[in-house]
Design a protein around this motif. Sequence first.
Motif, PDB file in Angstrom:
ATOM      1  N   SER A   1       0.847  -1.200   0.000  1.00  0.00           N
ATOM      2  CA  SER A   1       0.000   0.000   0.000  1.00  0.00           C
ATOM      3  C   SER A   1       0.879   1.247   0.000  1.00  0.00           C
ATOM      4  CB  SER A   1      -0.923   0.017   1.222  1.00  0.00           C
ATOM      5  OG  SER A   1      -0.202   0.291   2.403  1.00  0.00           O
ATOM      6  N   PHE A   2       0.446   2.266  -0.728  1.00  0.00           N
ATOM      7  CA  PHE A   2       1.087   3.582  -0.734  1.00  0.00           C
ATOM      8  C   PHE A   2       0.031   4.608  -0.338  1.00  0.00           C
ATOM      9  CE2 PHE A   2       4.020   1.211  -3.309  1.00  0.00           C
ATOM     10  CZ  PHE A   2       5.258   1.783  -3.037  1.00  0.00           C
ATOM     11  N   THR A   3       0.259   5.295   0.767  1.00  0.00           N
ATOM     12  CA  THR A   3      -0.698   6.268   1.290  1.00  0.00           C
ATOM     13  C   THR A   3       0.064   7.450   1.878  1.00  0.00           C
ATOM     14  OG1 THR A   3      -0.705   5.114   3.425  1.00  0.00           O
ATOM     15  CG2 THR A   3      -2.420   4.490   1.849  1.00  0.00           C
ATOM     16  N   ASP A   4      -0.667   8.576   2.080  1.00  0.00           N
ATOM     17  CA  ASP A   4      -0.046   9.707   2.776  1.00  0.00           C
ATOM     18  C   ASP A   4      -0.360   9.685   4.267  1.00  0.00           C
ATOM     19  OD1 ASP A   4      -2.704  10.340   2.725  1.00  0.00           O
ATOM     20  OD2 ASP A   4      -2.489  12.161   1.515  1.00  0.00           O
ATOM     21  N   TRP A   5      -0.894   8.574   4.735  1.00  0.00           N
ATOM     22  CA  TRP A   5      -1.129   8.349   6.161  1.00  0.00           C
ATOM     23  C   TRP A   5      -0.651   6.939   6.479  1.00  0.00           C
ATOM     24  CZ3 TRP A   5      -5.056   4.621   7.377  1.00  0.00           C
ATOM     25  CH2 TRP A   5      -5.773   4.163   6.256  1.00  0.00           C
TER      26      TRP A   5
ATOM     27  N   MET B   1       5.736  13.373   0.651  1.00  0.00           N
ATOM     28  CA  MET B   1       6.228  12.047   1.023  1.00  0.00           C
ATOM     29  C   MET B   1       5.057  11.075   1.188  1.00  0.00           C
ATOM     30  SD  MET B   1       7.215  12.329   5.086  1.00  0.00           S
ATOM     31  CE  MET B   1       7.124  10.557   5.365  1.00  0.00           C
ATOM     32  N   LEU B   2       5.345   9.817   0.960  1.00  0.00           N
ATOM     33  CA  LEU B   2       4.337   8.765   1.073  1.00  0.00           C
ATOM     34  C   LEU B   2       4.850   7.658   1.982  1.00  0.00           C
ATOM     35  CD1 LEU B   2       3.173   8.325  -2.645  1.00  0.00           C
ATOM     36  CD2 LEU B   2       1.974   9.537  -0.822  1.00  0.00           C
ATOM     37  N   PHE B   3       3.914   6.970   2.627  1.00  0.00           N
ATOM     38  CA  PHE B   3       4.247   5.787   3.403  1.00  0.00           C
ATOM     39  C   PHE B   3       3.935   4.549   2.569  1.00  0.00           C
ATOM     40  CE2 PHE B   3       3.208   8.847   6.836  1.00  0.00           C
ATOM     41  CZ  PHE B   3       4.410   8.788   7.532  1.00  0.00           C
TER      42      PHE B   3
ATOM     43  N   GLY C   1       2.065   8.820  12.338  1.00  0.00           N
ATOM     44  CA  GLY C   1       2.284   9.014  10.916  1.00  0.00           C
ATOM     45  C   GLY C   1       1.909  10.415  10.471  1.00  0.00           C
ATOM     46  N   TYR C   2       0.786  10.936  10.984  1.00  0.00           N
ATOM     47  CA  TYR C   2       0.342  12.275  10.616  1.00  0.00           C
ATOM     48  C   TYR C   2       1.349  13.330  11.092  1.00  0.00           C
ATOM     49  CZ  TYR C   2      -2.670  16.423  10.478  1.00  0.00           C
ATOM     50  OH  TYR C   2      -3.188  17.668  10.235  1.00  0.00           O
ATOM     51  N   ASP C   3       1.766  13.232  12.361  1.00  0.00           N
ATOM     52  CA  ASP C   3       2.685  14.233  12.911  1.00  0.00           C
ATOM     53  C   ASP C   3       4.076  14.125  12.299  1.00  0.00           C
ATOM     54  OD1 ASP C   3       0.596  15.003  14.445  1.00  0.00           O
ATOM     55  OD2 ASP C   3       1.435  14.373  16.380  1.00  0.00           O
ATOM     56  N   LEU C   4       4.535  12.932  12.039  1.00  0.00           N
ATOM     57  CA  LEU C   4       5.860  12.750  11.432  1.00  0.00           C
ATOM     58  C   LEU C   4       5.894  13.396  10.046  1.00  0.00           C
ATOM     59  CD1 LEU C   4       8.706  11.480  11.390  1.00  0.00           C
ATOM     60  CD2 LEU C   4       7.668   9.401  10.444  1.00  0.00           C
ATOM     61  N   ARG C   5       4.869  13.180   9.275  1.00  0.00           N
ATOM     62  CA  ARG C   5       4.823  13.752   7.929  1.00  0.00           C
ATOM     63  C   ARG C   5       4.845  15.281   7.986  1.00  0.00           C
ATOM     64  NH1 ARG C   5       1.063  14.825   3.689  1.00  0.00           N
ATOM     65  NH2 ARG C   5       1.842  14.029   1.677  1.00  0.00           N
ATOM     66  N   LEU C   6       4.040  15.858   8.876  1.00  0.00           N
ATOM     67  CA  LEU C   6       4.012  17.311   9.003  1.00  0.00           C
ATOM     68  C   LEU C   6       5.358  17.861   9.461  1.00  0.00           C
ATOM     69  CD1 LEU C   6       0.506  18.142  10.566  1.00  0.00           C
ATOM     70  CD2 LEU C   6       1.277  18.454   8.209  1.00  0.00           C
ATOM     71  N   ALA C   7       5.981  17.186  10.447  1.00  0.00           N
ATOM     72  CA  ALA C   7       7.256  17.662  10.984  1.00  0.00           C
ATOM     73  C   ALA C   7       8.344  17.650   9.914  1.00  0.00           C
ATOM     74  CB  ALA C   7       7.671  16.799  12.173  1.00  0.00           C
ATOM     75  N   LEU C   8       8.389  16.620   9.125  1.00  0.00           N
ATOM     76  CA  LEU C   8       9.423  16.535   8.089  1.00  0.00           C
ATOM     77  C   LEU C   8       9.161  17.526   6.961  1.00  0.00           C
ATOM     78  CD1 LEU C   8       9.993  12.657   7.858  1.00  0.00           C
ATOM     79  CD2 LEU C   8      11.430  14.365   8.972  1.00  0.00           C
TER      80      LEU C   8
END
Length: 890
Positions: free
Chosen positions: A80-84, A239-241, A222-229
């Motif tokens: 799976s590829f998602t932004d969360w 970025m995607l997970f 996942g939400y906070d990590l994406r925002l921080a980076l």
Amino acid sequence: MPQQAPIIEGCSLAEFNDIFFGIIERDNNILPEEYYRACNLALTGKDTLRNVQYSMEPTRNRFVAPRVVRVVRDYDSIISFTDWLPVTSDLFLYPVTNPDDTLKSSIHLKVSMKTSSRDPPTPLSPHRVPNICLASVGIRTKVRAFFPRLYDPESQDVELTQEQKKGIYEKGVRPVIEELNYETSTNWSTDYEGALTRATRRNNRYQYSTRPFPANMVLRFGYDLRLALIDAFPWARDMLFMVQVQGVKEANQHKPDDEYVATTALRRAMHDLSYIELLEEPHCYIDVGLELSEPSYAYQWRTDAHGKMILAYTTSYSARRAATATRSRKYHKDYASGLMHVAGFRVTLAARNQNEPVYMQAYTTDKALVHQLDGGRHGLALTGKAALSDITPPHMNNMYRLFNHAAQHHDCAARLEVRLPISAAALSALSVPVELMSQSLCVFPRVDWWEWRVVRALGMIRTITLQNQGPLDLRFTTNSLSLTAGLIWLFNGLTSRPDDGSAARDLMCTILPLTADYDQDGLQMVPRRADLDNGDQLPVCAYGAFFLRDLIWPPICDVPRMEFGHVMYADSYKYFFGLDFHALRNKYNPTAYIPRARIPASHVKTQKGMSKRHKPEADAPDVAAIFQDLDFPVPPLPRDVGEDLPFDERLDFPPTLNEPFPVTVTKHWNQFCSDVLQKCGNMRARPLHPSHCRLTMNERCKATDDVYKETNLAVIFYRVQWKRASVTEWREAFDKFFPPPGTPPPLQPQNYTTMQSWLDWADMKRDKPPGVVDAIRTRYLTLFNQLAWVPKPHNDRLWKYTLDDSFTMLPATHRSSAPQVIVKPGARIPSWDPANIPGEIHLEEEEEEEEDLQHPDYVPAAQWVSNVRPVPFRLLQMREEEEESESDAE
């Protein structure tokens, strides 16, 4: 007189096997010409005696209904590829990430990613996008982060830099953990350098440990990590997970043709993921597997049915489009056991709706016996070094035994996997229609399928053994080494997809028959018409299998070789053997000296000094039952352990003083069994030949009397001569090993005086009462009479190697020195079966004047071997260019 063209005869696998085994006799007296005839048949498919070229027709074994077919459906890999972050279980985060977990190989699909703010999302192959493995979920699931803003279409390197990893740790992972779950942040180093220091072992390598993170906070993490980076680094935008679950098919098997059961199994397969939410995601896929099998049979996919299989599991494909897919660059054919008419395949598909697969692959489960990542291959592989280092490479013997065993015990299932969107996984590919089975499967009796591999492997083993036993001047010629490289390629192709890189294509042009008929079936290189010149010849398999072109055998030449023809590029020798042709010849056949690197591992240094102590498998050996009743009180020994003496001058009891006497006697008997083999030597002035004894020194030190009960002497020796002993000779041999009390000592003989057991026996006779010595010797004689063979001992030495007409030589073709052994009266006649041996322990040239650089078929002089020009490089390059184009277009 020109040789008459051979008669072409079609045959099934079973018929070919029977023809081969009809030539090979089961005893050791096969005539040399029959031996070579059988090897030639296995490798070329040609019977030189009958002048017949056999053409393999495995489709004679096509599937014919009705049959009792076991069909199992399962779910395997999930991607799976998602932004969360869609994980519902505990995460195990990596403070320091392992580069091996970075996605670097193709996953056979494309994902839309934004490489810049001004451009729309672009379909990219994920393995070409810089990424990092952040965490795992259990042992089968990896969580990665992808950074498409770092994507460089010209670069193959997707590993993040140390500075980028430092930023992810210090600006992303650790601050987010500290904010969400402060209690666990105290277990994390304060900065990335501290994490590296903590992970560094004493050998300066990293330990890639994990830190747990609770499931109820994963979504927020996942939400906070994406925002921080994204806030900290422009390259982290968009970025995607990626969550990837691998290798779980056995845990999710279920009944086919039942949507309810399929849905239940799907939920179970995704128990660590957000199932409902992922149904709506556009880039979430799962591999649906269908496995067909039948007891005592081997199922194989037909090469001519791949288009029908694609058509059966797609909704928008027509028959014409499905056939076209099998000719595209995204389609790869995987021949099974070197047969042209049975093959699996892999193909990336252009799905037109959410119910169609994006990828399909068909294969069989016979590869499970050897499946492992081995130097970039997905199976155990024979290397060029191994092929040249031993008379018979141990890996080849091991695989030969495996094939023989599989013929009796290992069925082969045919497996089809389709990669579907999660939303379609419970509704599509529910089963395999009987009509498709009839069109796409061959069904072989299990014994016939595996015996085909046995036949091919045996032909290769015997040929490479003949090559390695031949004179070095002929062994290291271009035609001989071309055959060796071909045998390596063929042997590995029995269990894995045949290598088709540029070096392998060069080899195909050297070892396979060639044709200028570009419409002929079986072409192994299919270039574009525009790249062909009139007269270009391409490798072809016209007879249904990877059969080699004509070979030259003894007595015409002492070393089997290819008939004179094309030679490989110098770089191709490096690929197969690790060295170019001239360096290879200088290493293995120099004229001025013998380099130590050439001495094979099978040449064990003679133990001329005192024999080494026997190494028991356990601290205390298992006492033989015959020694259990032995008892002997040890007399008191002199003792002085006064503390006023220096430590090294104290005379204390030996540590074995309290050892039970049966243990002492057992150790002595085992020492004798070990000593005899330790003293077995080598061929005089033949440092490149294996020792007479096949066992390594470590194995000899661990030997027990079981070795002397083995009647297949090929397990113990590379060469040996034997004869049946009379009752008197057998007893005289025992008396030499264990001289009776009162025997006068001989004039210093060879071997005996450096055998620990022989000296210990002399001490035992001196220190023990005569009655105890007689009791021990009587028991030794009982054990001695249970052995099948021993060396023929002489008064002046233990081993003799001179040829003696009263002995029988094994193998029968050997005509030089070999150790003499005698066989106990009444024991079985020794056999010689090297195929059933347990696993063994196994300069730059000056540049010459070159041709006109403008010539389209110019080949640098450095690539010429023996002044023979290789095939035009454009023929080897064309398919490689297509593969690169495919990689860009995946």
